[in-house]
Every structure is written in C-alpha cells, then in structure tokens.
Design a protein around this motif. Structure first.
Motif, PDB file in Angstrom:
ATOM      1  N   UNK A   1      48.682  41.059  42.471  1.00 37.71           N
ATOM      2  CA  UNK A   1      49.378  41.392  43.713  1.00 37.71           C
ATOM      3  C   UNK A   1      48.823  42.687  44.320  1.00 37.71           C
ATOM      4  N   UNK A   2      49.225  42.974  45.554  1.00 35.39           N
ATOM      5  CA  UNK A   2      48.853  44.219  46.222  1.00 35.39           C
ATOM      6  C   UNK A   2      49.268  45.402  45.361  1.00 35.39           C
ATOM      7  N   UNK A   3      50.478  45.342  44.839  1.00 34.27           N
ATOM      8  CA  UNK A   3      51.017  46.377  43.956  1.00 34.27           C
ATOM      9  C   UNK A   3      50.118  46.593  42.736  1.00 34.27           C
ATOM     10  N   UNK A   4      49.713  45.486  42.099  1.00 34.28           N
ATOM     11  CA  UNK A   4      48.813  45.564  40.939  1.00 34.28           C
ATOM     12  C   UNK A   4      47.524  46.273  41.325  1.00 34.28           C
ATOM     13  N   UNK A   5      46.999  45.927  42.507  1.00 35.02           N
ATOM     14  CA  UNK A   5      45.725  46.491  42.950  1.00 35.02           C
ATOM     15  C   UNK A   5      45.848  47.998  43.160  1.00 35.02           C
ATOM     16  N   UNK A   6      46.984  48.413  43.723  1.00 32.96           N
ATOM     17  CA  UNK A   6      47.218  49.845  43.931  1.00 32.96           C
ATOM     18  C   UNK A   6      47.222  50.564  42.582  1.00 32.96           C
ATOM     19  N   UNK A   7      47.886  49.958  41.597  1.00 38.87           N
ATOM     20  CA  UNK A   7      47.936  50.555  40.259  1.00 38.87           C
ATOM     21  C   UNK A   7      46.543  50.682  39.652  1.00 38.87           C
ATOM     22  N   UNK A   8      45.760  49.629  39.788  1.00 40.34           N
ATOM     23  CA  UNK A   8      44.417  49.603  39.208  1.00 40.34           C
ATOM     24  C   UNK A   8      43.512  50.627  39.912  1.00 40.34           C
ATOM     25  N   UNK A   9      43.586  50.677  41.266  1.00 39.62           N
ATOM     26  CA  UNK A   9      42.773  51.635  42.030  1.00 39.62           C
ATOM     27  C   UNK A   9      43.163  53.071  41.670  1.00 39.62           C
ATOM     28  N   UNK A  10      44.463  53.315  41.519  1.00 39.03           N
ATOM     29  CA  UNK A  10      44.951  54.678  41.248  1.00 39.03           C
ATOM     30  C   UNK A  10      44.373  55.244  39.949  1.00 39.03           C
TER      31      UNK A  10
END
Lengths: 151, 83, 151, 83
Positions: free
Chosen positions: B28-37
């Motif tokens: 999800x978008x949320x997952x991607x934000x976590x991974x990018x962070x």
C-alpha cells in the motif's frame, strides 16, 4: 459543454476568455469570473514561484470542472492556471463560467475555486523582496473548510 | 515503479523522482512511505509527519491505505496551495 | 474604498474595469466579477427594453455597494448597469469586486447582484422577434429568496 | 408634491408623472394610493392589487404606511426586474 482548460506559464487574456464564454452554445444570461492575483503581502514579497505536477494538474482541474458541470446548469467553463515565477499583481488563475442564470454561474465559479485550492497539485513558494527564498506557503484551514461546505 | 516528489517533499528527499523495485510486503501507499522512510535521513525527514504528506496514484489523489498494485506512478507532496 | 458606479446607455469595457480593480489601493489577491447578458429566450426575443428611475437607480446601487463594503473586506467595487433597448447577447450589468482573498470578492459579488435584482429600480420589457412588444418581465420569487438568505 | 410612475404603473396611469396638491387627510403612501385610485379607471387599474405596487419617497424604498410629510417626490412602480 466542452470546458476550456489550461495549465501554462504565460499570462492569459481575461476579456477574450469572457467574450468566448458569452457566446457559448445556448442562451447565456450570466458570466461569472474569478481572477486570483499574486499579492506582495504588504511589500514583503518579490513574487511567488508556483510548482505544479504536470499531467495531474490538468487532470485534476478537469475532474473539478466536470463535478461542477454535474452540479450546476452550466453552458460553458474556463479554467486557466499559471505556473512559474510570478510577481505581485500578476494573474495566477482564472475561473469563469457561463450559464442561463446568475445563481449557477456564481455558485459554480465559487465551487471550482474552492476545489482547485485543495485538490489541484500546485504549490507556492515565497520569493522575498531584497532577494532570497522564503518558505513554502502553508495550506490554509480556511480553504479546507471552504471545500467542506459543498458536501 | 516510478515515484515523483513535489515541493518540500522533493527538497527533503533531494530528488524530483526515481524508479524503484518494490520489495515483498510493500503493498500500500502507507507501506511504501514506511519503506522509503528507512532509506535515509532525507526520506525520514520528508515523511516525518505522516498526516501531512499526500499521495497520488497515476495522477489521482488516494488515501494512505490504497493498494499500489497496477499503478505505474506514485507521487508524494504537501497539501496543495494553488488557486 | 471609492466604488466605481454608473447607470448608462452605452456598453462598457469589462477588461478595463477588471484591470482597474486589480490595482486598487491595497494588496489585491482576488477580483470576482459577474456580467449579466440579454438572453434571446430560445429565439423568442428581439431584445429587452430597460426602463429605470434616474437618480434613484444610482442612489440604490450606491446603497447596495455600501452595504456590501460594510459586510465584506473589499478593496474595490465596480457596478455598471445599462438602460435602453438591448439585443440578445448584449451586456446588461457588470458587478466586480476586488479583495485580499477570494471569499470576500466572490461573496460580495453575489451579494451585490442579489440586492440589485430586488432593489435597483430597473424594469425589463420584452421586444419580440418579428416585431411587437411583449409583456413586462415579472419579478421572480427566486430573486426575492436570493435576497432573503443574506438576512 | 411630485409623483412619478414607472413601467406598467406608468402605462396604466397614462403619464410619467404629475404635480399634485395633497388634500386634507392624505398623510401616508397608503392614503395617497387610495386617493389616486379614486381619480379614474387608469389609476384604479394601476393600483388594483395593492400588494404589488412599490413606493419610494425621495428615491428611497418605503413601506405603505410611511408618512408623506416632508417628501418632495413620491414614486410608484412594480417590483424591480433589473440586474
């Protein structure tokens, strides 16, 4: 109704756009418009830099105008939004609508502006008088509330 | 998948966009934000306040729980200030 | 703020009026406008004859604009209302306002139009396609209701 | 006192205006309408529906019970249709 939509660096000709709307197909009795201008914020600013998301800016404006056309009895609509570095007094955005009667035109113009503010992917950054970059302009709570009253 | 950044998200990340290969588990978008962070200080800084940054998938606004599957382009940016 | 007010037979130049408002004293960020046009009512009309009460028309417009200025944070306002025989497509009225922000400009423009409709002493009479006089246009309930929502 | 008429009130009365000497007992706009209505068919026709015709004293809208004292000009007209 086929709206006129543009995201562009150049200025636009308000009179030409309003004249074109006045002769939209149908029996136009009302043309409402809004022009947003770059403020100097009391002489503090040399200008505003407008960044946008190419492709999405056009698509989002199209969606907002389609939503307005589904809610109000419009005969025509024009939205032009500029990007790039704009000086105080320069035009940023034009929203104009044509309708049979004034209610539809005035309400649709207000509706489109309210939704452009919160949905169209543009971001403003201050350029300060005397040189130098100021902060990115923060989104206002007023704008979020203005959008919400249409729900 | 193509990622694009705008305004101060772009400045903090330090680039206007990039191509990434999504790892397993990033759905999800949320997952991607976590991974990018987790990729560095600039990313962490850009996404520090999760309630603020907005996302678009293929040029449409989406909520954080939106699945990434099928999307070609994801965008991250602050609340809009046009008009 | 010194409004520009006129009751006249001649047409007006919308672009010139909007440009003048954009450089009103103060930090203008928004110019909203409304142009009312003569409709053909589906080809039925050759035009509209506008009768007015000279002296009172100007005074009433001035009172409506003063009321708008007391309610909204305006930097400028322009109202031009024509009289005489107008053909379909011709401009009848211009209401335009300048403000720091869009809310004041758009609301004030709507407010002024709503009150002009019910308070400014103008009366329209139909001239029919093919010759002959039609009836005097009747005041609409919608207009009375539009005024009332500002109370 | 000067009286002016507009739109179909003017047409029914048959003139754009006139000077009148107010008789005793005509103190309000309402009184004046009653007195004018008795002057002939055109006047009676113009004011037949009392709820419809509007009045102004010295170029300000006024309600029917307004006193005429001090006013130089009274106007009668139908509801406005400008804008």
């Amino acid at each position: 109704m086929t709206p006129v939509l543009s995201v562009q660096r150049e200025d636009f000709d308000v009179a030409a756009e309003l004249d074109a709307l006045a002769v939209s197909a149908g029996d136009v009795g009302a043309v409402a418009s809004f022009v947003g201008l770059c403020r100097s914020e009391g002489g503090r600013l040399a200008g505003l830099e407008l960044e946008h998301y190419p492709g999405m800016a056009e698509a989002e404006i199209e969606r907002v105008v389609a939503e307005a056309a589904s809610r109000f009895d419009l005969l025509g609509a024009t939205v032009i939004h500029r990007f790039g570095l704009l000086q105080p007094g320069e035009r940023i955005v034009l929203v104009a609508t044509a309708a049979g009667h004034r209610g539809a035109a005035l309400e649709a113009t207000t509706f489109i502006m309210d939704f452009l503010k919160t949905r169209a992917p543009f971001w403003k950054r201050e350029h300060l008088q005397g040189g130098g970059l100021g902060p990115w302009v923060e989104a206002s709570t007023t704008d979020a509330l203005a959008e919400r009253r249409w729900e | 998948m193509k990622i694009v950044y705008f305004s101060w998200v772009r400045e903090r990340v330090g680039r206007p966009g990039e191509e990434v290969e999504l790892p397993e588990g990033v759905a999800t978008v949320q997952d991607l934000i976590g991974w990018l962070s987790a990729r560095g200080e600039g990313y962490a800084d850009a996404f520090a306040n999760r309630g603020v940054v907005r996302a678009a998938l293929d040029r449409r606004h989406v909520p954080p729980d939106s699945p990434l599957a099928g999307a070609r382009e994801v965008a991250f940016f602050p609340p809009m200030t046009g008009g």
